[in-house]
Design a protein around this motif. Structure first.
Motif, PDB file in Angstrom:
ATOM      1  N   HIS A  87      37.915  41.903  34.291  1.00 41.88           N
ATOM      2  CA  HIS A  87      38.940  41.928  35.330  1.00 41.88           C
ATOM      3  C   HIS A  87      40.164  42.759  34.901  1.00 41.88           C
ATOM      4  CE1 HIS A  87      40.758  40.893  39.006  1.00 41.88           C
ATOM      5  NE2 HIS A  87      41.619  40.025  38.532  1.00 41.88           N
ATOM      6  N   VAL A  88      40.420  43.822  35.642  1.00 42.27           N
ATOM      7  CA  VAL A  88      41.480  44.777  35.294  1.00 42.27           C
ATOM      8  C   VAL A  88      42.840  44.073  35.128  1.00 42.27           C
ATOM      9  CG1 VAL A  88      42.758  46.806  36.104  1.00 42.27           C
ATOM     10  CG2 VAL A  88      40.271  46.688  36.421  1.00 42.27           C
ATOM     11  N   ASP A  89      43.170  43.168  36.042  1.00 39.02           N
ATOM     12  CA  ASP A  89      44.478  42.496  35.956  1.00 39.02           C
ATOM     13  C   ASP A  89      44.609  41.694  34.664  1.00 39.02           C
ATOM     14  OD1 ASP A  89      45.346  43.490  38.410  1.00 39.02           O
ATOM     15  OD2 ASP A  89      44.410  41.859  39.520  1.00 39.02           O
ATOM     16  N   ASP A 132      32.217  52.698  36.677  1.00 37.40           N
ATOM     17  CA  ASP A 132      32.736  54.025  37.058  1.00 37.40           C
ATOM     18  C   ASP A 132      34.204  54.196  36.670  1.00 37.40           C
ATOM     19  OD1 ASP A 132      33.942  52.403  38.971  1.00 37.40           O
ATOM     20  OD2 ASP A 132      33.200  53.511  40.714  1.00 37.40           O
ATOM     21  N   GLU A 133      34.855  53.090  36.267  1.00 42.54           N
ATOM     22  CA  GLU A 133      36.285  53.197  35.932  1.00 42.54           C
ATOM     23  C   GLU A 133      36.536  54.024  34.681  1.00 42.54           C
ATOM     24  OE1 GLU A 133      38.748  49.790  36.231  1.00 42.54           O
ATOM     25  OE2 GLU A 133      37.618  48.931  37.881  1.00 42.54           O
ATOM     26  N   TYR A 156      41.144  47.696  30.447  1.00 41.75           N
ATOM     27  CA  TYR A 156      39.737  47.364  30.720  1.00 41.75           C
ATOM     28  C   TYR A 156      38.870  48.619  30.653  1.00 41.75           C
ATOM     29  CZ  TYR A 156      35.554  46.937  33.591  1.00 41.75           C
ATOM     30  OH  TYR A 156      34.257  47.029  34.046  1.00 41.75           O
ATOM     31  N   ASN A 185      32.183  49.383  42.311  1.00 44.43           N
ATOM     32  CA  ASN A 185      32.543  47.972  42.547  1.00 44.43           C
ATOM     33  C   ASN A 185      31.393  47.199  43.165  1.00 44.43           C
ATOM     34  OD1 ASN A 185      35.190  49.372  42.360  1.00 44.43           O
ATOM     35  ND2 ASN A 185      35.988  47.352  42.867  1.00 44.43           N
ATOM     36  N   GLU A 194      38.414  35.924  41.502  1.00 39.40           N
ATOM     37  CA  GLU A 194      39.638  36.587  41.038  1.00 39.40           C
ATOM     38  C   GLU A 194      39.614  38.021  41.552  1.00 39.40           C
ATOM     39  OE1 GLU A 194      39.457  36.796  36.727  1.00 39.40           O
ATOM     40  OE2 GLU A 194      37.503  37.769  36.777  1.00 39.40           O
ATOM     41  N   LEU A 196      38.792  41.095  44.413  1.00 38.62           N
ATOM     42  CA  LEU A 196      39.302  41.228  45.792  1.00 38.62           C
ATOM     43  C   LEU A 196      38.478  40.456  46.836  1.00 38.62           C
ATOM     44  CD1 LEU A 196      41.376  42.821  47.662  1.00 38.62           C
ATOM     45  CD2 LEU A 196      39.507  44.413  48.035  1.00 38.62           C
ATOM     46  N   PHE A 200      39.650  36.887  48.514  1.00 35.89           N
ATOM     47  CA  PHE A 200      40.147  36.888  49.884  1.00 35.89           C
ATOM     48  C   PHE A 200      39.302  35.972  50.779  1.00 35.89           C
ATOM     49  CE2 PHE A 200      43.148  40.793  50.255  1.00 35.89           C
ATOM     50  CZ  PHE A 200      43.731  40.450  49.041  1.00 35.89           C
ATOM     51  N   VAL A 212      47.607  41.897  49.187  1.00 39.48           N
ATOM     52  CA  VAL A 212      47.160  43.295  49.086  1.00 39.48           C
ATOM     53  C   VAL A 212      48.152  44.039  48.189  1.00 39.48           C
ATOM     54  CG1 VAL A 212      46.795  45.428  50.386  1.00 39.48           C
ATOM     55  CG2 VAL A 212      46.053  43.231  51.346  1.00 39.48           C
ATOM     56  N   TYR A 218      44.450  52.115  48.446  1.00 40.06           N
ATOM     57  CA  TYR A 218      43.578  52.415  47.308  1.00 40.06           C
ATOM     58  C   TYR A 218      42.126  52.330  47.776  1.00 40.06           C
ATOM     59  CZ  TYR A 218      47.849  51.961  44.696  1.00 40.06           C
ATOM     60  OH  TYR A 218      49.131  52.148  44.239  1.00 40.06           O
ATOM     61  N   ARG A 220      37.944  52.040  46.977  1.00 42.66           N
ATOM     62  CA  ARG A 220      36.865  51.646  46.073  1.00 42.66           C
ATOM     63  C   ARG A 220      35.540  51.912  46.780  1.00 42.66           C
ATOM     64  NH1 ARG A 220      40.597  51.969  43.336  1.00 42.66           N
ATOM     65  NH2 ARG A 220      41.474  50.524  41.793  1.00 42.66           N
ATOM     66  N   TRP A 222      31.843  50.421  47.252  1.00 39.64           N
ATOM     67  CA  TRP A 222      31.288  49.068  47.113  1.00 39.64           C
ATOM     68  C   TRP A 222      29.770  49.052  47.155  1.00 39.64           C
ATOM     69  CZ3 TRP A 222      34.442  45.155  45.720  1.00 39.64           C
ATOM     70  CH2 TRP A 222      35.828  45.382  45.871  1.00 39.64           C
ATOM     71  N   ASN A 255      41.257  49.744  50.643  1.00 38.73           N
ATOM     72  CA  ASN A 255      41.368  48.280  50.549  1.00 38.73           C
ATOM     73  C   ASN A 255      41.797  47.645  51.869  1.00 38.73           C
ATOM     74  OD1 ASN A 255      40.671  48.444  47.866  1.00 38.73           O
ATOM     75  ND2 ASN A 255      42.766  48.276  47.103  1.00 38.73           N
ATOM     76  N   HIS A 290      47.668  51.454  38.784  1.00 33.84           N
ATOM     77  CA  HIS A 290      46.577  51.244  39.750  1.00 33.84           C
ATOM     78  C   HIS A 290      45.833  52.562  40.037  1.00 33.84           C
ATOM     79  CE1 HIS A 290      45.660  48.733  43.625  1.00 33.84           C
ATOM     80  NE2 HIS A 290      44.560  49.227  43.088  1.00 33.84           N
TER      81      HIS A 290
HETATM   82  C1  LIG Z   1      42.352  41.067  43.041  1.00 36.34           C
HETATM   83  C2  LIG Z   1      43.028  42.020  43.986  1.00 36.34           C
HETATM   84  C3  LIG Z   1      42.705  43.348  44.025  1.00 36.34           C
HETATM   85  N1  LIG Z   1      43.345  44.196  44.868  1.00 36.34           N
HETATM   86  C4  LIG Z   1      42.961  45.626  44.876  1.00 36.34           C
HETATM   87  C5  LIG Z   1      42.911  46.297  43.531  1.00 36.34           C
HETATM   88  C6  LIG Z   1      41.800  47.298  43.690  1.00 36.34           C
HETATM   89  O1  LIG Z   1      42.294  48.488  44.288  1.00 36.34           O
HETATM   90  C7  LIG Z   1      40.828  46.632  44.653  1.00 36.34           C
HETATM   91  C8  LIG Z   1      39.691  45.925  43.988  1.00 36.34           C
HETATM   92  O2  LIG Z   1      40.219  45.135  42.963  1.00 36.34           O
HETATM   93  P1  LIG Z   1      39.288  44.259  41.975  1.00 36.34           P
HETATM   94  O3  LIG Z   1      40.194  43.631  40.984  1.00 36.34           O
HETATM   95  O4  LIG Z   1      38.444  43.382  42.791  1.00 36.34           O
HETATM   96  O5  LIG Z   1      38.330  45.359  41.322  1.00 36.34           O
HETATM   97  P2  LIG Z   1      38.644  46.719  40.491  1.00 36.34           P
HETATM   98  O6  LIG Z   1      39.938  46.650  39.807  1.00 36.34           O
HETATM   99  O7  LIG Z   1      38.405  47.867  41.403  1.00 36.34           O
HETATM  100  O8  LIG Z   1      37.473  46.625  39.388  1.00 36.34           O
HETATM  101  C9  LIG Z   1      36.170  46.138  39.704  1.00 36.34           C
HETATM  102  O9  LIG Z   1      35.220  47.181  39.853  1.00 36.34           O
HETATM  103  C10 LIG Z   1      35.030  48.012  38.743  1.00 36.34           C
HETATM  104  C11 LIG Z   1      34.017  49.070  39.062  1.00 36.34           C
HETATM  105  C12 LIG Z   1      34.805  47.270  37.483  1.00 36.34           C
HETATM  106  O10 LIG Z   1      34.188  47.760  36.563  1.00 36.34           O
HETATM  107  C13 LIG Z   1      35.542  45.996  37.294  1.00 36.34           C
HETATM  108  O11 LIG Z   1      34.942  45.170  36.319  1.00 36.34           O
HETATM  109  C14 LIG Z   1      35.676  45.236  38.574  1.00 36.34           C
HETATM  110  O12 LIG Z   1      36.581  44.173  38.387  1.00 36.34           O
HETATM  111  O13 LIG Z   1      41.617  45.667  45.364  1.00 36.34           O
HETATM  112  C15 LIG Z   1      44.332  43.758  45.739  1.00 36.34           C
HETATM  113  O14 LIG Z   1      44.894  44.531  46.533  1.00 36.34           O
HETATM  114  N2  LIG Z   1      44.642  42.428  45.712  1.00 36.34           N
HETATM  115  C16 LIG Z   1      44.062  41.536  44.871  1.00 36.34           C
HETATM  116  O15 LIG Z   1      44.415  40.347  44.869  1.00 36.34           O
END
Ligand SMILES: Cc1cn([C@H]2C[C@H](O)[C@@H](COP(=O)(O)OP(=O)(O)O[C@H]3O[C@H](C)C(=O)[C@H](O)[C@H]3O)O2)c(=O)[nH]c1=O
Length: 348
Positions: A87-89, A132-133, A156, A185, A194, A196, A200, A212, A218, A220, A222, A255, A290
């Motif tokens: 998880h990036v966060d 892909d990150e 991450y 993703n 945890e 997105l 949600f 958001v 942004y 992604r 999917w 998003n 981000h």
């Molecule tokens: C949790 C959250 C996320 N976001 C945004 C942030 C990103 O632009 C997008 C997706 O976030 P998420 O944390 O779900 O996923 P990524 O940061 O894109 O990373 C995911 O996809 C890759 C490929 C991996 O390799 C990671 O392991 C995986 O966690 O929604 C929000 O706007 N609000 C939120 O509460």
């Protein structure tokens, strides 16, 4: 009989891979190694736990001696390595734990595989599942291909990039047979809330705000998790050694558009008034650093191995929502932290 070690098989993507291999390959013995951290949950694979070709091992890839002994004891023919902090966060607040699991953990597996195979690499394979990150962030145009230069931005993605490099280095230096896939993703059943989409869905069910990040613009790309598992199956069996394959569904969403689609589908499923869930959307402070956009060119895996996703995004999202709505107990257990002592207490 082939002995395959799958790491991280109690996690989100890993559980789908383990299930697929246990069901599709009765002639393989599947060993699922998982540390059962907060995101690992044996409920994810409860349906296959009694299969005769399946063994669960609780353990941490960071423990080198434990990993060496495990390889020595079982003499695995193949490794599919999914265990990771993902998880990036979380990587922004605790980068070191990502280095430990994703870099040191991968190193321990590489060393153990190399030593147990002892230069006899016939019919052996080390398969590293990546993201892909590692390629960094795209602007409005372009796609990540297998030859895109690495440019990770978050702790991450830096840790995953480092582990990819080590896998290739072991291939070059010691001749270790490997494949790497970098996937976009994922979403689907068992996704830890945890990320997105599952966060949600949970918040909409509970009428909580949908945070958001930034302006929501942004992007992604999917992919339904079972389609990722089918790609992994194909690459493990038919991919070429020392090759990399990108996996993605050519399915980009900003998003905010994705969240609106999710809200619409949830309103229907929950029989709420149209527009009700959208009222929960709340723009919050942006994630530091981000990445603007990820988009995968999955031409190679399609052309060379004939893989393509089996569901559209709308279908996959509906399946996902249906799964979460009919597995509220699972959701409650993981959101309350109960998964740490509920189903898996037997492994404590
Ligand atoms: C949790 C959250 C996320 N976001 C945004 C942030 C990103 O632009 C997008 C997706 O976030 P998420 O944390 O779900 O996923 P990524 O940061 O894109 O990373 C995911 O996809 C890759 C490929 C991996 O390799 C990671 O392991 C995986 O966690 O929604 C929000 O706007 N609000 C939120 O509460």
């Amino acid at each position: 009989m082939k002995k395959i070690l799958i790491t991280g098989g109690a996690g989100f993507i890993g559980s789908h891979v383990v299930r697929r291999f246990v069901k599709n390959y009765p002639n393989y013995q599947i060993f699922n190694l998982d540390a059962l951290t907060y995101a690992g949950n044996l409920e994810n694979i409860a349906d296959i736990e009694n299969e005769s070709n399946y063994t669960f091992i609780k353990g941490d890839i960071v423990e080198a001696d434990f990993i060496n002994n495990l390889f020595h004891e079982h003499q695995f023919d193949g490794v599919i390595h999914l265990a990771a902090e993902s998880h990036v966060d979380r990587s922004i607040t605790d980068p070191l734990s990502f280095v430990k699991t994703n870099v040191i953990g991968t190193m321990n597996l590489l060393n153990a595989a190399k030593d147990s195979w002892n230069d006899n690499f016939d019919n052996k394979r080390f398969y590293h599942i990546s993201t892909d990150e590692v390629y960094g962030s795209l602007g409005a145009e372009g796609l990540f291909t297998e030859s895109t230069a690495y440019d990770p931005k978050s702790p991450y993605s830096a840790s995953k990039a480092a582990s990819d490099h080590f896998v290739r280095a072991y291939g070059e230096t010691y001749g270790l047979p490997y494949v790497i896939t970098n996937c976009s993703n994922n979403y689907g059943p068992n996704h830890f809330p945890e990320k997105l989409i599952p966060l949600f869905i949970n918040n909409i069910i509970e009428n909580k705000p949908l945070p958001v990040y930034g302006d929501g613009k942004y992007t992604r790309d999917w992919l339904f998790v079972e389609d990722h598992a089918s790609a992994i199956d194909l690459v493990f069996h038919e991919g070429k050694n020392q090759e990399t394959y990108n996996i993605g569904g050519f399915n980009e969403w900003q998003n905010i558009d994705l969240v609106k689609l999710l809200c619409q589908q949830m309103d229907k499923k929950l029989e709420r008034n149209e527009g009700e869930s959208e009222k929960l959307i709340t723009f919050v402070k942006d994630r530091p650093g981000h990445d603007l956009r990820y988009a995968i060119d999955a031409t190679k895996i399609n052309k060379e191995l004939g893989w393509k996703p089996s569901v559209t995004f709308e279908q996959g999202l509906e399946k996902t929502i249906d799964w979460f709505l009919s597995n509220k107990e699972w959701l409650q257990n993981v959101t309350s932290g109960e998964n740490q002592n509920y189903y898996q207490k037997q492994y404590k």
